[in-house]
Enzyme design. Structure first.
Site: not given
Ligand code: PLP
Length: 462
Positions: A111-113, A116
């Protein structure tokens, strides 16, 4: 819109400054001075819109006109075009009222995409406008490093240096970083452990003189823009299930608390959310705090859900600031005590938190059991982080009628160890990554010495 510190001492900043700054000079984290409202009509008008359009509308008040609308729309559209699913973050119905929100269709499968991909482009926009360059430094044991590299690989004005512990990250995670061969991406394998790498990054932020005035930027989850980007999928998924006409609950596999804090902001903006369920692994400071008012550090445990292995939840400070009525001095005093000894929250703030948040902690044996059980019931193979959420949603939901959305924070192919331990043959990488194990890698091995790392940064930044 200005941004203020949770400890009440640092100067208020603009959006542009807050994105470029990271931590506040008083040791606090920045939050918006006022939380903009999403009214009933605003939410109703989002039904059927694309993810990028909802993202633009939700984030616009935070950007505060500091990026013109057409440019910001372009940035948002570009960021989410990198996702491999047309819906960007599709909802997957598991049963009558339990849904998975699949946040893992971005370039690095976690999920960090979502945050970022956007943050890299926003940073590059502001740096170009100012005619400046900046250096990003980070230490990673897993998901953040690869997501940051993917988010910055096309950013002309940024050079990114990511330190990982040599031979101590999984092959898939290493290759997700080291096979990005862009000119502005530098992977450094440190002959030491994660803490050594982290300590060198911290020391570099504390004394930036080695960079002779070039700005050093942090992309960890204390950066406000990451929270802002994550607010969007709470709104989009709730609208897809009938908001503003119907309330939903969210269950969030949590560590540093950036993800679920974004959900709380969505609720404060006006999204009808009945309950947030915080799922933790055996590193359960959030659960202990909410359930037993035990706000204390415990030793780090290595679990099957490694991206949730933390001792302290950095973004919890932002929620404490709200729970304590935005009294920065009270937050500073509480956190000072917390650093020194086990402590507890005052009664009124704790009661306020319990109105919105429930929690549940899931150990490794249970993670394996849940992966098998969820597959048996739904045919889905969950990654170990999502598995903590699946179980917590079932155990801690307030009622059976309100739909609960569990956030699927990673693709199971990324955490094959747990999936195999649970008795499955493994999960193939998605098509766009199926040659990952054959791609050329590039990284530099350095000793765990601050001077060697800083020399490498200075010699290689462009
Ligand atoms: C980072 C991460 C988490 C924890 O998110 P926080 O915002 O730190 O609470 C959960 N699952 C996965 C797969 C992650 O990469």
């Amino acid at each position: 819109m200005r941004y203020i510190s949770t400890r009440g001492q640092a100067p208020a900043l603009s959006f542009e400054e807050v994105v470029l700054t990271g931590m506040a000079s008083d040791g606090g984290l920045y939050v918006p001075e006022t939380i903009p409202a999403l009214g009933h009509d605003d939410l109703a008008a989002m039904a059927g819109l694309s993810y990028a359009e909802i993202a633009f509308r939700v984030m616009k008040p935070y950007v505060n006109g500091e990026i013109d609308d057409a440019t910001f729309r372009g940035i948002v559209e570009e960021a989410y075009a990198t996702f491999s699913h047309d819906a960007v973050v599709p909802l997957n119905q598991l049963d009558a009222n339990h849904f998975l929100l699949e946040l893992f269709h971005g370039p690095t499968l976690a999920f960090k995409d979502v945050a970022l991909q956007l943050l890299g482009r926003i940073l590059d926009h502001f740096l170009k406008k100012r005619g400046e360059r900046a250096v990003i430094m980070g230490a990673t044991s897993g998901d953040t490093g690869s997501a940051a590299i993917e988010g910055c690989r096309h950013c002309d004005n940024l050079d990114i240096f990511i330190l990982h512990p040599h031979q101590r990250v999984s092959e898939v995670q290493r290759r997700q970083m080291t096979t990005v061969l862009a000119d502005n991406v530098f992977n450094v394998a440190i002959e030491g452990n994660f803490d050594d790498a982290q300590a060198m990054v911290k020391a570099s932020f504390a004394d930036q003189s080695f960079l002779d005035g070039t700005r050093l930027v942090a992309v960890n989850s204390i950066n406000w823009a990451r929270i802002m980007a994550q607010v969007v999928y709470y709104v989009a998924s709730a609208v897809a299930l009938g908001a503003p006409h119907r309330a939903v609950s969210f269950c969030v596999p949590s560590a540093n608390f950036g993800n679920v804090f974004a959900g709380y902001i969505a609720k404060r903006m006006g999204l009808p959310v009945k309950q947030f369920i915080i799922a933790t692994n055996a590193n359960d400071i959030l659960h202990r705090t909410l359930a037993d008012n035990d706000f204390s550090k415990q030793e780090l445990k290595a679990t099957l859900a490694p991206s949730m292995d933390i001792v302290v939840s950095s973004n919890f400070e932002r929620l404490l600031f709200e729970a304590y009525g935005r009294d920065g001095a009270a937050v500073a005093a509480l956190l000072e005590r917390f650093q020194a000894e086990p402590t507890a929250l005052a009664d009124a703030p704790l009661a306020r938190l319990r109105e919105s948040f429930a929690s549940h902690s899931v150990d490794d044996a249970t993670i394996l059991e849940v992966i098998r059980e969820a597959h048996h019931r739904t045919q889905e193979i969950l990654d170990p982080h999502t598995a903590t959420g699946y179980r917590a949603a079932e155990r801690a939901r307030a009622d059976a009628e309100t739909p609960v959305i569990t956030l699927a924070t990673a693709h199971p192919a990324k955490f094959a160890e747990a999936v195999v331990k649970a008795g499955f043959p493994g999960v193939p990488l998605p098509p766009h990554m199926d040659d990952l194990l054959e791609r050329e890698e590039r990284y530099t091995v350095l000793p765990a010495e601050l001077s060697a790392v800083q020399r490498f940064v200075v010699e290689n930044r462009r």
